[in-house]
Motif scaffolding. Sequence first.
Motif, PDB file in Angstrom:
ATOM      1  N   PHE A 188      95.218  94.926  52.548  1.00  0.00           N
ATOM      2  CA  PHE A 188      95.119  96.222  53.227  1.00  0.00           C
ATOM      3  C   PHE A 188      93.656  96.460  53.552  1.00  0.00           C
ATOM      4  N   THR A 189      93.408  97.407  54.447  1.00  0.00           N
ATOM      5  CA  THR A 189      92.038  97.743  54.825  1.00  0.00           C
ATOM      6  C   THR A 189      91.545  98.871  53.935  1.00  0.00           C
ATOM      7  N   MET A 190      90.495  98.590  53.169  1.00  0.00           N
ATOM      8  CA  MET A 190      89.890  99.572  52.277  1.00  0.00           C
ATOM      9  C   MET A 190      88.593 100.068  52.913  1.00  0.00           C
ATOM     10  N   GLY A 191      88.265 101.346  52.721  1.00  0.00           N
ATOM     11  CA  GLY A 191      87.060 101.909  53.303  1.00  0.00           C
ATOM     12  C   GLY A 191      87.240 102.197  54.786  1.00  0.00           C
ATOM     13  N   THR A 192      86.159 102.611  55.427  1.00  0.00           N
ATOM     14  CA  THR A 192      86.219 102.964  56.846  1.00  0.00           C
ATOM     15  C   THR A 192      84.914 102.611  57.540  1.00  0.00           C
ATOM     16  N   SER A 193      85.031 102.223  58.783  1.00  0.00           N
ATOM     17  CA  SER A 193      83.849 102.052  59.632  1.00  0.00           C
ATOM     18  C   SER A 193      83.880 103.006  60.811  1.00  0.00           C
ATOM     19  N   THR A 194      84.904 103.860  60.858  1.00  0.00           N
ATOM     20  CA  THR A 194      85.106 104.694  62.050  1.00  0.00           C
ATOM     21  C   THR A 194      85.103 106.190  61.778  1.00  0.00           C
ATOM     22  N   ASP A 195      85.355 106.621  60.553  1.00  0.00           N
ATOM     23  CA  ASP A 195      85.399 108.063  60.285  1.00  0.00           C
ATOM     24  C   ASP A 195      83.987 108.625  60.433  1.00  0.00           C
ATOM     25  N   PRO A 196      83.742 109.525  61.387  1.00  0.00           N
ATOM     26  CA  PRO A 196      82.357 109.882  61.724  1.00  0.00           C
ATOM     27  C   PRO A 196      81.589 110.565  60.611  1.00  0.00           C
ATOM     28  N   TRP A 197      82.282 111.296  59.727  1.00  0.00           N
ATOM     29  CA  TRP A 197      81.568 111.990  58.655  1.00  0.00           C
ATOM     30  C   TRP A 197      81.730 111.303  57.308  1.00  0.00           C
ATOM     31  N   ALA A 198      82.289 110.090  57.295  1.00  0.00           N
ATOM     32  CA  ALA A 198      82.381 109.341  56.045  1.00  0.00           C
ATOM     33  C   ALA A 198      80.978 109.008  55.553  1.00  0.00           C
ATOM     34  N   LEU A 199      80.801 109.040  54.235  1.00  0.00           N
ATOM     35  CA  LEU A 199      79.487 108.817  53.636  1.00  0.00           C
ATOM     36  C   LEU A 199      79.268 107.327  53.378  1.00  0.00           C
ATOM     37  N   ASP A 200      78.043 106.973  53.036  1.00  0.00           N
ATOM     38  CA  ASP A 200      77.716 105.543  53.010  1.00  0.00           C
ATOM     39  C   ASP A 200      78.574 104.739  52.051  1.00  0.00           C
ATOM     40  N   TRP A 308      94.455 102.346  43.822  1.00  0.00           N
ATOM     41  CA  TRP A 308      94.628 103.759  44.165  1.00  0.00           C
ATOM     42  C   TRP A 308      94.573 103.937  45.677  1.00  0.00           C
ATOM     43  N   GLU A 309      93.593 103.323  46.328  1.00  0.00           N
ATOM     44  CA  GLU A 309      93.427 103.538  47.767  1.00  0.00           C
ATOM     45  C   GLU A 309      94.565 102.918  48.566  1.00  0.00           C
ATOM     46  N   LYS A 310      95.053 101.772  48.160  1.00  0.00           N
ATOM     47  CA  LYS A 310      96.191 101.194  48.885  1.00  0.00           C
ATOM     48  C   LYS A 310      97.412 102.103  48.769  1.00  0.00           C
ATOM     49  N   ALA A 311      97.664 102.628  47.580  1.00  0.00           N
ATOM     50  CA  ALA A 311      98.797 103.546  47.405  1.00  0.00           C
ATOM     51  C   ALA A 311      98.637 104.788  48.269  1.00  0.00           C
ATOM     52  N   ALA A 312      97.396 105.201  48.483  1.00  0.00           N
ATOM     53  CA  ALA A 312      97.127 106.436  49.225  1.00  0.00           C
ATOM     54  C   ALA A 312      97.080 106.234  50.730  1.00  0.00           C
ATOM     55  N   ARG A 313      96.767 105.044  51.215  1.00  0.00           N
ATOM     56  CA  ARG A 313      96.470 104.887  52.642  1.00  0.00           C
ATOM     57  C   ARG A 313      97.348 103.868  53.368  1.00  0.00           C
ATOM     58  N   GLY A 317     104.926 100.304  57.297  1.00  0.00           N
ATOM     59  CA  GLY A 317     105.566 100.144  58.599  1.00  0.00           C
ATOM     60  C   GLY A 317     104.660  99.512  59.637  1.00  0.00           C
ATOM     61  N   THR A 318     103.387  99.837  59.572  1.00  0.00           N
ATOM     62  CA  THR A 318     102.445  99.345  60.580  1.00  0.00           C
ATOM     63  C   THR A 318     101.414  98.388  60.005  1.00  0.00           C
ATOM     64  N   GLY A 319     101.247  98.403  58.694  1.00  0.00           N
ATOM     65  CA  GLY A 319     100.234  97.569  58.058  1.00  0.00           C
ATOM     66  C   GLY A 319      98.831  98.146  58.134  1.00  0.00           C
ATOM     67  N   ARG A 320      98.677  99.309  58.768  1.00  0.00           N
ATOM     68  CA  ARG A 320      97.341  99.890  58.896  1.00  0.00           C
ATOM     69  C   ARG A 320      97.085 100.884  57.760  1.00  0.00           C
ATOM     70  N   SER A 321      95.822 101.223  57.582  1.00  0.00           N
ATOM     71  CA  SER A 321      95.441 102.220  56.588  1.00  0.00           C
ATOM     72  C   SER A 321      95.214 103.562  57.285  1.00  0.00           C
ATOM     73  N   ARG A 322      95.834 104.586  56.754  1.00  0.00           N
ATOM     74  CA  ARG A 322      95.707 105.931  57.311  1.00  0.00           C
ATOM     75  C   ARG A 322      94.494 106.635  56.716  1.00  0.00           C
ATOM     76  N   ARG A 323      94.116 107.763  57.318  1.00  0.00           N
ATOM     77  CA  ARG A 323      93.043 108.570  56.720  1.00  0.00           C
ATOM     78  C   ARG A 323      93.532 109.250  55.441  1.00  0.00           C
ATOM     79  N   TYR A 324      94.790 109.635  55.439  1.00  0.00           N
ATOM     80  CA  TYR A 324      95.421 110.360  54.323  1.00  0.00           C
ATOM     81  C   TYR A 324      96.792 109.754  54.057  1.00  0.00           C
ATOM     82  N   GLY A 327      99.141 110.574  56.995  1.00  0.00           N
ATOM     83  CA  GLY A 327      98.750 110.204  58.354  1.00  0.00           C
ATOM     84  C   GLY A 327      97.271 110.436  58.572  1.00  0.00           C
ATOM     85  N   ASP A 328      96.894 110.650  59.829  1.00  0.00           N
ATOM     86  CA  ASP A 328      95.479 110.801  60.171  1.00  0.00           C
ATOM     87  C   ASP A 328      95.052 112.248  60.350  1.00  0.00           C
ATOM     88  N   ASP A 329      95.999 113.172  60.364  1.00  0.00           N
ATOM     89  CA  ASP A 329      95.671 114.582  60.596  1.00  0.00           C
ATOM     90  C   ASP A 329      95.007 115.194  59.367  1.00  0.00           C
TER      91      ASP A 329
END
Length: 445
Positions: A188-200, A308-313, A317-324, A327-329
């Motif tokens: 699964f994809t852990m972390g983010t490179s796209t969320d604009p306000w995500a911290l380092d 924890w993060e895989k269970a949460a994101r 169905g799609t194999g992608r990781s959501r923001r929440y 979903g992404d909202d």
Amino acid sequence: MTTTEQPDTQAEVLRSRIAAELERTRARTALLTEAVDDDDLTRQHSPLMSPLVWDLAHVGNQEELWLVRDVGGREPVRHDIDDLYDAFKQPRKDRPSLPLLPPAEARAYVSTVRDKVFDLLDGIRFTDRPLVAEGFAFGMIVQHEQQHDETMLATHQLRAGPAVLDAPPPPEPRVRVADEVLVPAGPFTMGTSTDPWALDNERPAHTVALPAYVIDAAPVTNGRYREFIAAGGYDDPRWWSGPGWRHRTEAGLSAPIHWRRDGDGWAYRRFGRWSPVRDDEPVVHVCWYEAEAFAAWAGRRLPTEAEWEKAARWDPGTGRSRRYPWGDDDPTGEHANLGQRHLWPAPVGAYPAGASPLGVHQLIGEVWEWTSSTFRGHPGFTAFPYREYSEVFFGDDYRVLRGGSFGTDRAACRGTFRNWDYPIRRQIFSGFRCARDARPEEAHG
């Protein structure tokens, strides 16, 4: 719409969002600091916490440093107080003895800083440099103030005296929640490179492959935790690690902080009011060592941060990781118990709209959840915009907590958001859920 108009429109939308978030956050800060008198504001309610008036001026000072001086290039408002409100130079235990700004002066200072921020916001270009791209510096300051608001809420929980905060109770359960959920093996994809306000420390996105595992469908409840107490869990070194048993003995731990015996049961103090311990609410105010001991007693373990993060994101169905999980909202009041809307965790099953596709509930809000992981940078980590936000804390001293609590604001909580603290800490709104390795028949079923 012409191509020259489009960026301006996007910038105005972002400007409006930033202004709204700054105002919403400051209203919460005002609520927490105006609920008590000046004596309470300047008193230290616990050596673990700052006087509330220190937090108040500190959020203003950080806003001045980053937004007024750095982003805006403006003259300092108060150069003389930078050292007083430097969290690295001033340990919490020493802050009451500092020549802090008195309450009226602190309020005037943060108000002056905010006026300058709104003034410079009108002319900011969000393309000038990485610090301001997509409004990052403003988002960082919103999150910083919200984090201190949660810290101030924890200080309110530790203060003596009559109740001063009020909020409606959280919703009642709406669904029955399973005991545990199987998470299949795979990447699964852990972390983010796209969320604009995500911290380092949330960056960059990277692939993690995990074997199959089983995780609790909800945080461990007071009822389950009471069984651990009743079974003598605090008195049996079999369930405790060496450091955990030493801490349990030295600190005299025998139940979560704020609990006391009440006839045949337990009661606990929440923001100045005593209530019976309710069995279906997530347990809160336990340290990492207590969580680890409970898990051992229950024949389980704490999940790793990646689990924890895989269970949460992860969306099977799609194999992608959501923001929440849902979903992404952004979260609403239907999804999660966040933002001090209520003053304690909601019972299990109260937020079915916030469940993950696999059926894991209340991963966001309620209680910060201890994981077994120590705090490290993701592969490819780069400190931004300063080492002191994350990098100086990397190592074996801190354990990672995930998911946010009822006192965490939505701006400072995502499926990728990472918190960390010492394993002895329990004045924070901390709980946990357990995990275990999947059995062969489960993993291949």
